[in-house]
Design an enzyme around this catalytic site. Sequence first.
Site, PDB file in Angstrom:
ATOM      1  N   HIS A   1      -3.665  -5.616   2.471  1.00 53.56           N
ATOM      2  CA  HIS A   1      -3.371  -5.829   3.876  1.00 53.56           C
ATOM      3  C   HIS A   1      -4.025  -7.151   4.269  1.00 53.56           C
ATOM      4  O   HIS A   1      -4.739  -7.758   3.489  1.00 53.56           O
ATOM      5  CB  HIS A   1      -3.974  -4.711   4.728  1.00 53.56           C
ATOM      6  CG  HIS A   1      -3.498  -3.338   4.360  1.00 53.56           C
ATOM      7  ND1 HIS A   1      -2.196  -2.930   4.546  1.00 53.56           N
ATOM      8  CD2 HIS A   1      -4.153  -2.272   3.843  1.00 53.56           C
ATOM      9  CE1 HIS A   1      -2.076  -1.659   4.165  1.00 53.56           C
ATOM     10  NE2 HIS A   1      -3.247  -1.245   3.719  1.00 53.56           N
TER      11      HIS A   1
ATOM     12  N   CYS B   1       0.811  -1.221   0.000  1.00 52.71           N
ATOM     13  CA  CYS B   1       0.000   0.000   0.000  1.00 52.71           C
ATOM     14  C   CYS B   1       0.849   1.278   0.000  1.00 52.71           C
ATOM     15  O   CYS B   1       1.443   1.585  -1.024  1.00 52.71           O
ATOM     16  CB  CYS B   1      -1.029  -0.047   1.117  1.00 52.71           C
ATOM     17  SG  CYS B   1      -2.437   1.027   0.769  1.00 52.71           S
TER      18      CYS B   1
ATOM     19  N   ARG C   1     -12.272   6.719  -1.681  1.00 51.90           N
ATOM     20  CA  ARG C   1     -11.409   5.801  -0.942  1.00 51.90           C
ATOM     21  C   ARG C   1     -11.827   4.363  -1.231  1.00 51.90           C
ATOM     22  O   ARG C   1     -13.018   4.041  -1.172  1.00 51.90           O
ATOM     23  CB  ARG C   1     -11.537   6.126   0.549  1.00 51.90           C
ATOM     24  CG  ARG C   1     -10.396   5.613   1.343  1.00 51.90           C
ATOM     25  CD  ARG C   1     -10.287   6.211   2.725  1.00 51.90           C
ATOM     26  NE  ARG C   1      -9.098   5.636   3.323  1.00 51.90           N
ATOM     27  CZ  ARG C   1      -7.886   6.152   3.180  1.00 51.90           C
ATOM     28  NH1 ARG C   1      -7.709   7.269   2.529  1.00 51.90           N
ATOM     29  NH2 ARG C   1      -6.850   5.552   3.702  1.00 51.90           N
TER      30      ARG C   1
HETATM   31  N1  GLN Z   1      -1.929   6.968   2.034  1.00 47.58           N
HETATM   32  C1  GLN Z   1      -2.065   6.027   0.956  1.00 47.58           C
HETATM   33  C2  GLN Z   1      -3.419   6.067   0.260  1.00 47.58           C
HETATM   34  O1  GLN Z   1      -4.420   6.392   0.868  1.00 47.58           O
HETATM   35  C3  GLN Z   1      -1.763   4.626   1.484  1.00 47.58           C
HETATM   36  C4  GLN Z   1      -2.754   4.095   2.481  1.00 47.58           C
HETATM   37  C5  GLN Z   1      -2.362   2.762   3.065  1.00 47.58           C
HETATM   38  O2  GLN Z   1      -1.188   2.469   3.210  1.00 47.58           O
HETATM   39  N2  GLN Z   1      -3.329   1.939   3.428  1.00 47.58           N
HETATM   40  O3  GLN Z   1      -3.496   5.752  -0.925  1.00 47.58           O
END
Ligand code: GLN
Length: 239
Positions: free
Chosen positions: A193, A95, A129
């Site tokens: 994850h 990520c 998101r």
């Molecule tokens: N900040 C990054 C995004 O939102 C990574 C987020 C994360 O590592 N889960 O794309």
Amino acid sequence: MPSDSVLRLVWIYPDLLSTYGDQGNVLVLEQRARRRGIPVETLHVRSADPVPESGDIYLIGGGEDRPQILAAQRLRRDGGLHRAIGRGAAMLAVCAGYQIMGSVFGGEEGQPVEGIGLLDIASGRGTGRAVGELVAETDPALGVPTLTGFENHMGVTRLGPGVRPLSRTVVGTGNGDGTEGCYAGKVIGTYLHGPALARTPGLADLLLTWATGTQLGPIDDVWFERLRQERLAATLPRT
Ligand code: GLN
């Protein structure tokens, strides 16, 4: 890695990028190596410290936007990770860690932030998101079963010709274009994850095979497999 030596795992910047439990990937690698009789040594490298060049597998996790920017700056300045990958070390980047590996990624206001250029990818901000469970069919060339995990990111990632998609999404967003993650040489990047290697131990064994240069024997995976099947059943649309 010589057959009598220790496998060195390097967990990069736990003080910046340890928000989503990705340290579990380190534990899975340690455990799966030891169960094969391979001695393991793990080094946790905080962001104030230099990244050693002598590791066999490097791991970096997900995190929030600001620590992600700081991590990219420090890794670029340090240069140790570049030298390690340059001499053939393996890597799993998750990520925020995955986005950092590219040429550019989106900062907290969506501004372009320079990455460290280890993977031919470019990330920016998506329109919303991406949060939830993800299922993706792995590139058949890798011999790893269907990936499962969860994602939580704003970023979308475009793959350049220097990388191959790690998988094709069945459920979820991943890179944002129907693919999820990527790989080049012995470097794997993913949005998953879970931690990813507990969800898909085949991916852990791929990294261990790359790092040791040996074919690994099978081990009893009944609990891992039960978790994988449970997540697949819970996530895939009912037919
Ligand atoms: N900040 C990054 C995004 O939102 C990574 C987020 C994360 O590592 N889960 O794309």
